[in-house]
Design an enzyme around this catalytic site. Structure first.
Site, short mmCIF file in Angstrom:
data_model
loop_
_atom_site.label_atom_id
_atom_site.label_comp_id
_atom_site.label_asym_id
_atom_site.label_seq_id
_atom_site.Cartn_x
_atom_site.Cartn_y
_atom_site.Cartn_z
N GLU A 142 -16.44 -18.43 -45.71
CA GLU A 142 -15.20 -19.03 -45.19
C GLU A 142 -14.79 -18.40 -43.85
OE1 GLU A 142 -12.26 -19.09 -48.33
OE2 GLU A 142 -13.22 -20.85 -49.20
N GLU A 315 -17.74 -24.06 -53.78
CA GLU A 315 -16.81 -23.46 -54.75
C GLU A 315 -15.89 -24.56 -55.24
OE1 GLU A 315 -14.64 -20.21 -52.97
OE2 GLU A 315 -16.45 -19.29 -52.15
C1 GAL Z 1 -12.19 -18.86 -51.66
C2 GAL Z 1 -13.14 -17.72 -51.41
C3 GAL Z 1 -13.58 -17.07 -52.70
C4 GAL Z 1 -12.40 -16.84 -53.59
C5 GAL Z 1 -11.70 -18.14 -53.83
C6 GAL Z 1 -10.52 -18.05 -54.75
O1 GAL Z 1 -11.42 -19.11 -50.55
O2 GAL Z 1 -14.28 -18.14 -50.71
O3 GAL Z 1 -14.23 -15.85 -52.43
O4 GAL Z 1 -11.54 -15.91 -53.00
O5 GAL Z 1 -11.24 -18.63 -52.60
O6 GAL Z 1 -9.91 -19.30 -54.89
#
Ligand code: GAL
Length: 656
Positions: A142, A315
């Site tokens: 990110e 994710e």
């Molecule tokens: C994303 C990040 C992850 C984790 C996640 C939690 O932004 O890439 O490492 O922190 O959020 O929602």
């Protein structure tokens, strides 16, 4: 349609790994991402590597038949590195330097940090680049998140000078282009230029814009340097980065240019995103547990465009998260729905964050597919169901790898427009991305599939092109309009600036006047109590946030006027221009008419229902608060669900 998961072997006893891997495979998971925050475990001291644990983790996952996505660990630099280079910590706009003790604290422009990042990237790539199970590499994590870009450091300033020199060549050219005669800003040399922060009042907008362009290029070059290393040592693996939702700090189209990524991946947290974007409070309340119906779709469509057809969800929210103002538990069914929604929009992979909730440290309140004690979470059970449904359906398991392309409708999104209108909002509530989202929402409410693309894309195959706004209209875009048979809709502020952030000599909409003879004489931003009223096709409504006063040539049509006489919607042939940010009902009436003129079929969908087609399967999703009918033909052959679906449910049927 593959499932994946984010896994952090370094956070768990080794005794759990083999069983975790086995259960991943049993759940239907095929891909696992690891190591993106593991720098201090891989290189505990400068130049001293501990590969044993990562070798074992990779082997354990590979032995279970899983495909591995390895992250370069640069998002979390270890303390030995920040101690060595205290000035590698990024600097905020208020001049304060970040501390270590979390993540992303580095300065993206810092040469020492970049070198260390490339060194660990190369070490990892040498070791695992040709491992058969390592199918993809993610750079960093990110990029630019947590407001760490732009950075206002001394190194950033030095590199900005060099960037400006490349762009303008001479200081006279810069002075001229920047209009520095204003407020006595004339520079004697590039070295005299400062970063555009800490000024008592506005810095020069072109100075701000060039700084944002420069920082966007810094993000892209940071990624690119790692990619060059990865491609050398891992020639067969896909290279990607995990982008974010509603995130415009850098130009993702430029980032992805020159094959810098093989696939666009992004991180989808629909409930938290619904909570953070600029939609009405009433909508946030209504969709608190289902997420706004278009919030994920908008980025699925945007990143499909960034990835030139290929995208993954790296994710995916698996339950309540920890970082929004409020973090509710998703409504039953949503984890499954979001998976099918991503697949319907063309995702090749939906990967969950994370395998197991971590009981310690910063994200202990963040759910995963398992509770901290290892039992499957409610979200985990929904993933299990979706994976079983796909495995059991020949229709679903044989869908084409990519989404149907092109869609009938293109929505043009432009990152520089976002920057320009952030720099010069002119009205507190003007947010270009939300204007684009409003148009997108209208198209999705009509059941229309949308491609989100840059203005430089080949737009010749679309029937309707919606440009919610574009600050700089280029001659190339005008040429595309001239050659096109599509219907075009341009929103307010289109063509309102030159590339050098000035008002065009022939007034806005600048070069667009060639295809739509008109001029914008004055503009106004609207406080909520100012409500210019208008009507279009029997829909009455108002302008919100923004309105313009137009003078139009005789040949130009006036399709709608405001009560006080100013044109609201004007047109010439296939091109329409909207002289205001209209309310949602008016946008709907307008795009309905444009779709009709373009020959694009629209649906009258029940509230909260959305459609998306992939291959010959049409998917319907219910984000609303009541059961609703889906627009399937009476004799439809259903692959999932049936003619009526409840909140959080999915239907899919064969559409040919
Ligand atoms: C994303 C990040 C992850 C984790 C996640 C939690 O932004 O890439 O490492 O922190 O959020 O929602």
């Amino acid at each position: 349609m593959n499932f994946g998961v984010c896994y952090y072997p370094e956070q768990w006893p080794r005794s759990l790994w083999a069983d975790d891997a086995k259960r991943m495979a049993e759940l239907g998971i095929t891909h696992v991402r690891i190591a993106e925050f593991a720098w201090s475990r891989i290189e505990p001291r400068d130049g001293e590597y501990d590969w044993a644990w990562l070798d074992e983790a990779v082997a354990t996952l590979a032995n279970a038949g899983l495909k591995i996505i390895l992250g370069t660990p640069t998002a979390a630099p270890p303390t030995w590195l920040t101690d060595r280079h205290p000035d590698m910590l990024a600097v905020r706009a208020d001049g304060v330097r970040f501390n270590s003790g979390s993540r992303r604290h580095y300065d993206i422009s810092h040469a020492g940090f970049r070198a260390a990042g490339l060194k660990i990237t190369e070490a990892m790539a040498r070791r695992y680049g040709r491992h058969a199970a390592v199918v993809a590499w993610q750079t960093d994590n990110e990029l630019a998140c947590h407001d760490t870009v732009p950075t206002y450091s001394a190194t950033a300033l030095q590199r900005f000078h060099a960037w400006l020199q490349r762009r303008y060549e001479t200081i006279d050219a810069l002075n001229d282009a920047w209009g520095t005669v204003f407020w006595s800003m004339t520079y004697a040399s590039f070295d005299a230029i400062r970063l555009p922060n800490l000024t008592p009042t506005d810095a020069n907008p072109i100075h701000l814009l060039d700084f944002r362009r420069f920082m966007s290029d810094e993000v892209a070059s940071f990624h690119r340097e790692q990619v060059d290393v990865l491609r050398r040592h891992a020639p067969d693996a896909d290279v990607l980065h995990n982008f974010m939702g509603f995130f415009t700090t850098f130009d993702h189209y430029r980032f992805a240019a020159d094959d810098s990524i093989d696939v666009a991946a992004w991180d989808s947290y629909p409930l938290a995103r619904t909570e953070t974007i600029g939609i009405a409070e009433e909508q946030k309340a209504r969709y608190a547990r289902t997420a706004h119906p278009d919030v994920s779709a908008f980025d699925h469509d945007r990143y499909r465009g960034v990835g030139r057809g290929r995208f993954w969800v790296m994710e995916q929210q698996a339950g309540p998260v920890n970082w929004a103002a409020w973090n509710p538990v998703p409504a039953a069914g949503m984890i499954r729905l979001w998976a099918f929604e991503a697949f319907a929009h063309g995702a090749e992979l939906v990967s969950y964050f994370r395998w197991r909730q971590c009981p310690f440290a910063q994200e202990q309140m963040h759910s995963g597919l398992h509770l901290p004690d290892g039992q499957l979470s409610p979200g985990g059970r929904e993933l299990q169901r979706a994976a079983e449904e796909i495995a059991a359906s020949s229709q679903l398991s044989t869908l084409p790898a990519k989404a149907t392309s092109p869609a009938a409708v293109a929505l043009v999104f432009d990152y520089e427009t976002q920057w320009m209108f952030e720099i010069q909002r002119h009205g507190r509530t003007f947010d270009y991305q939300m204007l684009a989202f409003d148009y997108y929402e209208v198209l999705r409410e009509m059941g229309v599939d949308v491609d989100i693309v840059p203005a430089t894309a080949d737009l010749s195959r679309y029937k309707l092109v919606v440009v919610p706004s574009i600050a700089v209209v280029t001659d190339a875009l005008v040429a595309q309009i001239e050659q096109s048979t599509a219907q075009w809709v341009f929103g307010p502020r289109s063509g309102s600036k030159t590339d050098g952030f000035a008002i065009p000599g022939n007034l806005p909409p600048g070069p667009l006047q060639k295809v739509l003879p008109m001029q914008v004489l004055e503009v106004e931003s609207l406080r909520p109590t100012l409500k210019p009223a208008t009507a279009f096709d029997d829909t009455e409504g108002i302008a919100v946030h923004w309105r313009e006063h137009l003078s139009v040539a005789n040949a130009t049509r006036i399709d709608a006027r405001f009560e006080d006489g100013w044109p609201a919607i004007v047109g010439s042939g296939k091109v329409r221009y909207v002289a205001a940010w209209l309310d949602h009902a008016l946008h709907r009436a307008l795009l309905r008419r444009a779709a009709h003129d373009a020959g694009v079929a629209v649906h009258a969908l029940p509230d909260g229902i959305r459609l998306r087609r992939r291959g010959n399967v049409m998917f319907a999703f219910n984000f609303g608060d009541a059961p609703a009918d889906v627009p399937a033909p009476a004799n439809a052959s259903f692959v999932l669900g049936g003619p009526q679906i409840a909140t959080g449910d999915v239907a899919a049927w064969v559409a040919d």
